[in-house]
Design a protein around this motif. Structure first.
Motif, PDB file in Angstrom:
ATOM      1  N   GLY A  77      50.592  22.612  59.411  1.00 40.57           N
ATOM      2  CA  GLY A  77      50.682  23.958  59.972  1.00 40.57           C
ATOM      3  C   GLY A  77      52.039  24.623  59.906  1.00 40.57           C
ATOM      4  N   HIS A  78      52.971  24.118  59.125  1.00 39.63           N
ATOM      5  CA  HIS A  78      54.257  24.799  58.980  1.00 39.63           C
ATOM      6  C   HIS A  78      54.021  26.153  58.318  1.00 39.63           C
ATOM      7  N   ARG A  79      54.722  27.173  58.753  1.00 42.88           N
ATOM      8  CA  ARG A  79      54.457  28.526  58.276  1.00 42.88           C
ATOM      9  C   ARG A  79      54.933  28.775  56.847  1.00 42.88           C
ATOM     10  N   VAL A  80      56.039  28.178  56.453  1.00 39.53           N
ATOM     11  CA  VAL A  80      56.625  28.468  55.148  1.00 39.53           C
ATOM     12  C   VAL A  80      56.186  27.476  54.083  1.00 39.53           C
ATOM     13  N   ALA A  81      55.997  26.235  54.448  1.00 38.20           N
ATOM     14  CA  ALA A  81      55.692  25.185  53.472  1.00 38.20           C
ATOM     15  C   ALA A  81      54.510  25.510  52.565  1.00 38.20           C
ATOM     16  N   PRO A  82      53.416  26.101  53.045  1.00 37.38           N
ATOM     17  CA  PRO A  82      52.301  26.394  52.139  1.00 37.38           C
ATOM     18  C   PRO A  82      52.673  27.328  50.990  1.00 37.38           C
ATOM     19  N   LEU A  83      53.668  28.179  51.209  1.00 34.95           N
ATOM     20  CA  LEU A  83      54.080  29.110  50.164  1.00 34.95           C
ATOM     21  C   LEU A  83      54.628  28.376  48.941  1.00 34.95           C
ATOM     22  N   MET A  84      55.142  27.182  49.149  1.00 33.25           N
ATOM     23  CA  MET A  84      55.697  26.409  48.045  1.00 33.25           C
ATOM     24  C   MET A  84      54.604  25.900  47.108  1.00 33.25           C
ATOM     25  N   PHE A  85      53.360  25.867  47.580  1.00 31.78           N
ATOM     26  CA  PHE A  85      52.248  25.325  46.807  1.00 31.78           C
ATOM     27  C   PHE A  85      51.304  26.403  46.291  1.00 31.78           C
ATOM     28  N   GLU A  86      51.557  27.642  46.627  1.00 34.60           N
ATOM     29  CA  GLU A  86      50.752  28.739  46.110  1.00 34.60           C
ATOM     30  C   GLU A  86      51.048  28.930  44.617  1.00 34.60           C
ATOM     31  N   PRO A  87      50.141  29.565  43.889  1.00 38.70           N
ATOM     32  CA  PRO A  87      50.429  29.828  42.479  1.00 38.70           C
ATOM     33  C   PRO A  87      51.751  30.578  42.329  1.00 38.70           C
ATOM     34  N   GLY A  88      52.629  30.037  41.503  1.00 40.37           N
ATOM     35  CA  GLY A  88      53.959  30.604  41.314  1.00 40.37           C
ATOM     36  C   GLY A  88      55.006  30.006  42.231  1.00 40.37           C
ATOM     37  N   GLY A  89      54.581  29.201  43.223  1.00 39.71           N
ATOM     38  CA  GLY A  89      55.521  28.551  44.130  1.00 39.71           C
ATOM     39  C   GLY A  89      56.263  27.424  43.423  1.00 39.71           C
ATOM     40  N   VAL A  90      57.257  26.879  44.051  1.00 37.52           N
ATOM     41  CA  VAL A  90      58.102  25.873  43.398  1.00 37.52           C
ATOM     42  C   VAL A  90      57.341  24.611  43.002  1.00 37.52           C
ATOM     43  N   PHE A  91      56.253  24.297  43.688  1.00 39.50           N
ATOM     44  CA  PHE A  91      55.468  23.115  43.332  1.00 39.50           C
ATOM     45  C   PHE A  91      54.173  23.466  42.587  1.00 39.50           C
ATOM     46  N   ASN A  92      54.008  24.725  42.248  1.00 42.66           N
ATOM     47  CA  ASN A  92      52.792  25.155  41.566  1.00 42.66           C
ATOM     48  C   ASN A  92      53.112  26.353  40.668  1.00 42.66           C
ATOM     49  N   ARG A  93      54.057  26.182  39.773  1.00 44.82           N
ATOM     50  CA  ARG A  93      54.503  27.287  38.915  1.00 44.82           C
ATOM     51  C   ARG A  93      53.374  27.869  38.079  1.00 44.82           C
ATOM     52  N   ASP A  94      52.529  26.998  37.527  1.00 45.96           N
ATOM     53  CA  ASP A  94      51.475  27.480  36.634  1.00 45.96           C
ATOM     54  C   ASP A  94      50.175  27.824  37.363  1.00 45.96           C
ATOM     55  N   GLY A  95      50.107  27.532  38.653  1.00 43.89           N
ATOM     56  CA  GLY A  95      48.934  27.896  39.448  1.00 43.89           C
ATOM     57  C   GLY A  95      47.775  26.939  39.328  1.00 43.89           C
ATOM     58  N   THR A  96      47.994  25.748  38.798  1.00 43.25           N
ATOM     59  CA  THR A  96      46.895  24.804  38.613  1.00 43.25           C
ATOM     60  C   THR A  96      46.843  23.711  39.667  1.00 43.25           C
TER      61      THR A  96
END
Length: 161
Positions: A135-154
């Motif tokens: 439930g961290h507010r910012v951490a999920p953004l890192m995994f969204e398409p284009g985020g640092v851990f999901n650059r290609d969105g896959t």
């Protein structure tokens, strides 16, 4: 600074008393007060402001450590932060791990930041993922398409626990 204020205060007070000038005498008394305040602010002894602030900080650190040992999540993160600021990274990691194991999303996030600084972004992914799942507010953004851990969105986004 305080010594200069005392000298100027004495001069104003003496001149004000000799000339029977209440305004100058009042300025002298005000300068005496400012001199005393300046002396207290810079006093190196046990009754000075610096010593008082240090004692107060030590008491706060002891109370925070006790609260952290009792399991308070904010105190655990605060204790970890104090250790990190002191250069005791291993001790900070121990406290953050304890908070993360207790389910504190902020501790997981902080642990991710610590691992990222030490070992790089790739090594910190599991901590950021756990933070997102808890439930961290910012951490999920890192995994969204284009985020640092999901650059290609896959990549699959983390699931909230």
């Amino acid at each position: 600074m305080a010594a200069l204020l005392f000298v100027v205060a004495a001069a104003f007070t003496v001149i004000g008393l000799l000339d029977d000038n209440d305004t100058v005498t009042t300025i002298g008394w005000v300068l005496w007060g400012l001199g005393v305040l300046a002396a207290w602010l810079t006093w190196p002894g046990p009754w000075g402001l610096r010593a008082w602030a240090a004692r107060r900080g030590e008491v706060a650190a002891v109370r925070m450590r006790a609260a952290a040992e009792a399991g308070d999540p904010g105190a655990i993160r605060g204790t970890a932060a104090l250790h990190k600021l002191s250069g005791e990274v291993a001790e900070a990691e121990t406290w953050l791990t304890r908070g993360a194991e207790a389910g504190d999303a902020e501790a997981m996030w902080d642990m991710g930041r610590l691992v990222e600084e030490r070992d790089g972004l790739a090594a910190s992914e599991r901590w950021f993922r756990r933070a997102a799942e808890h439930g961290h507010r910012v951490a999920p953004l890192m995994f969204e398409p284009g985020g640092v851990f999901n650059r290609d969105g896959t990549a699959e986004p983390p699931r909230r626990a």
